[in-house]
Design a protein around this motif. Sequence first.
Motif, PDB file in Angstrom:
ATOM      1  N   ASN A  75       2.570 -15.567 -17.917  1.00 42.34           N
ATOM      2  CA  ASN A  75       2.399 -14.209 -17.413  1.00 42.34           C
ATOM      3  C   ASN A  75       2.743 -13.212 -18.521  1.00 42.34           C
ATOM      4  O   ASN A  75       3.916 -12.978 -18.817  1.00 42.34           O
ATOM      5  N   PRO A  76       1.733 -12.590 -19.128  1.00 39.86           N
ATOM      6  CA  PRO A  76       1.989 -11.667 -20.242  1.00 39.86           C
ATOM      7  C   PRO A  76       2.697 -10.387 -19.817  1.00 39.86           C
ATOM      8  O   PRO A  76       3.153  -9.629 -20.675  1.00 39.86           O
ATOM      9  N   ASN A  77       2.815 -10.146 -18.506  1.00 39.35           N
ATOM     10  CA  ASN A  77       3.517  -8.959 -18.031  1.00 39.35           C
ATOM     11  C   ASN A  77       5.016  -9.183 -17.870  1.00 39.35           C
ATOM     12  O   ASN A  77       5.726  -8.297 -17.382  1.00 39.35           O
ATOM     13  N   VAL A  78       5.489 -10.343 -18.249  1.00 38.45           N
ATOM     14  CA  VAL A  78       6.931 -10.588 -18.285  1.00 38.45           C
ATOM     15  C   VAL A  78       7.399 -10.422 -19.727  1.00 38.45           C
ATOM     16  O   VAL A  78       7.009 -11.176 -20.618  1.00 38.45           O
ATOM     17  N   LYS A  79       8.213  -9.422 -19.971  1.00 35.02           N
ATOM     18  CA  LYS A  79       8.718  -9.128 -21.312  1.00 35.02           C
ATOM     19  C   LYS A  79      10.246  -9.258 -21.341  1.00 35.02           C
ATOM     20  O   LYS A  79      10.912  -9.270 -20.306  1.00 35.02           O
ATOM     21  N   SER A  80      10.782  -9.315 -22.535  1.00 34.52           N
ATOM     22  CA  SER A  80      12.230  -9.314 -22.716  1.00 34.52           C
ATOM     23  C   SER A  80      12.629  -8.077 -23.509  1.00 34.52           C
ATOM     24  O   SER A  80      11.941  -7.686 -24.455  1.00 34.52           O
ATOM     25  N   ILE A  81      13.732  -7.468 -23.125  1.00 38.28           N
ATOM     26  CA  ILE A  81      14.268  -6.324 -23.870  1.00 38.28           C
ATOM     27  C   ILE A  81      15.762  -6.546 -24.077  1.00 38.28           C
ATOM     28  O   ILE A  81      16.393  -7.350 -23.389  1.00 38.28           O
ATOM     29  N   THR A  82      16.315  -5.830 -25.005  1.00 35.96           N
ATOM     30  CA  THR A  82      17.741  -5.931 -25.292  1.00 35.96           C
ATOM     31  C   THR A  82      18.450  -4.695 -24.751  1.00 35.96           C
ATOM     32  O   THR A  82      18.052  -3.553 -25.036  1.00 35.96           O
ATOM     33  N   CYS A  83      19.484  -4.918 -23.974  1.00 31.91           N
ATOM     34  CA  CYS A  83      20.258  -3.797 -23.446  1.00 31.91           C
ATOM     35  C   CYS A  83      20.892  -3.016 -24.601  1.00 31.91           C
ATOM     36  O   CYS A  83      21.577  -3.613 -25.443  1.00 31.91           O
ATOM     37  N   PRO A  84      20.684  -1.700 -24.678  1.00 33.19           N
ATOM     38  CA  PRO A  84      21.240  -0.926 -25.797  1.00 33.19           C
ATOM     39  C   PRO A  84      22.756  -0.772 -25.724  1.00 33.19           C
ATOM     40  O   PRO A  84      23.376  -0.350 -26.697  1.00 33.19           O
ATOM     41  N   PHE A  85      23.358  -1.151 -24.609  1.00 34.11           N
ATOM     42  CA  PHE A  85      24.805  -0.983 -24.447  1.00 34.11           C
ATOM     43  C   PHE A  85      25.569  -2.286 -24.642  1.00 34.11           C
ATOM     44  O   PHE A  85      26.672  -2.292 -25.192  1.00 34.11           O
ATOM     45  N   THR A  86      24.971  -3.403 -24.176  1.00 32.72           N
ATOM     46  CA  THR A  86      25.707  -4.670 -24.223  1.00 32.72           C
ATOM     47  C   THR A  86      25.072  -5.693 -25.158  1.00 32.72           C
ATOM     48  O   THR A  86      25.712  -6.694 -25.496  1.00 32.72           O
ATOM     49  N   GLY A  87      23.808  -5.469 -25.557  1.00 37.95           N
ATOM     50  CA  GLY A  87      23.107  -6.450 -26.362  1.00 37.95           C
ATOM     51  C   GLY A  87      22.558  -7.610 -25.565  1.00 37.95           C
ATOM     52  O   GLY A  87      21.981  -8.551 -26.129  1.00 37.95           O
ATOM     53  N   GLU A  88      22.700  -7.563 -24.249  1.00 44.48           N
ATOM     54  CA  GLU A  88      22.225  -8.651 -23.382  1.00 44.48           C
ATOM     55  C   GLU A  88      20.701  -8.656 -23.306  1.00 44.48           C
ATOM     56  O   GLU A  88      20.061  -7.599 -23.254  1.00 44.48           O
ATOM     57  N   GLU A  89      20.097  -9.840 -23.279  1.00 44.43           N
ATOM     58  CA  GLU A  89      18.654  -9.954 -23.086  1.00 44.43           C
ATOM     59  C   GLU A  89      18.336  -9.808 -21.599  1.00 44.43           C
ATOM     60  O   GLU A  89      18.907 -10.485 -20.750  1.00 44.43           O
ATOM     61  N   LEU A  90      17.439  -8.896 -21.300  1.00 38.42           N
ATOM     62  CA  LEU A  90      17.035  -8.629 -19.918  1.00 38.42           C
ATOM     63  C   LEU A  90      15.529  -8.786 -19.780  1.00 38.42           C
ATOM     64  O   LEU A  90      14.792  -8.717 -20.763  1.00 38.42           O
ATOM     65  N   ALA A  91      15.079  -8.992 -18.548  1.00 37.14           N
ATOM     66  CA  ALA A  91      13.650  -9.087 -18.261  1.00 37.14           C
ATOM     67  C   ALA A  91      13.114  -7.708 -17.917  1.00 37.14           C
ATOM     68  O   ALA A  91      13.811  -6.863 -17.343  1.00 37.14           O
TER      69      ALA A  91
END
Length: 287
Positions: free
Chosen positions: A135-151
């Motif tokens: 599913n190309p609409n599932v991306k990962s980003i990095t939280c700018p506050f904690t550095g945690e990987e989020l969907a």
Amino acid sequence: MAEFLSLSEAISRYLKDGDRVSFEGFSHLIPHAAAHEAIRQGKRDLTLIRMTPDMIYDQLIGMGCAKKMIFSYAGNPGVGLLHRFRDAVENAWPQALALEEHSHSAMANAYGAGAAGLPCAIFRGYIGAELKRVNPNVKSITCPFTGEELAAIPALNPDVAVIHAQKANRKGDVLIEGIMAAQKEAVLAANKAIVTVEEVVEDFEDLHPNLCILPHWTIDAICEVPGGAHPSYAQGYYERDNAAYNAWDAISKDREAFQAWMKENVLEAGPEAFAERVRPLKSGAAS
């Protein structure tokens, strides 16, 4: 602002070919009558959106109404597969069906983001999941506050949201009681909203905390359709028709049996037939 219309007029006016539409409900208050009206009117090229699509989406797909489905889990609850859905995916009958699959959590967050006017939903999820691969609409980003990987996934903003509820008052406010999933968020995220209800009353009485009221300014059309959620249930009005879900498994396995059933029960039957399918129509006790 809510307007009281017949179901036929509401679907004709607000649901167009090619729309992204959500017939939302989670085991409870599934808007079967409204979806049947879309089938009778021959709506085409719809993108169907829903958490846990079940029998009614099987029918929409089998009747050639859908080109794509955005969903989380598909099946006949308590029974098994959706055979018309599977036939469309595996054999392109009656036509090919594109899929965008998500988790329940993702769908709920995407509706919420759409309702909030945000471009995407950000949440914890999909860690180690195979859906990210397909599913190309599932991306990962990095939280700018904690550095945690989020969907992150796109917000859901249907062109039309369709739900079923227990009551509307004369002002056009809608009352929903019992189990809910994302009906409220779907309505608030959509460009247009159609609500079928068991009954229209002067005003609501005996209000309690376990309910939701959608104000009239969030809704475009209200249609009084007693029994309109059958064979799912409406708390306080009728129980789930488990026999109908069990019977659907055999009916939907065979293309000819499916077409014959749809002709008799949908194409040649109007929304008034739903009132005859539930007994008692209004029990006065919670289901």
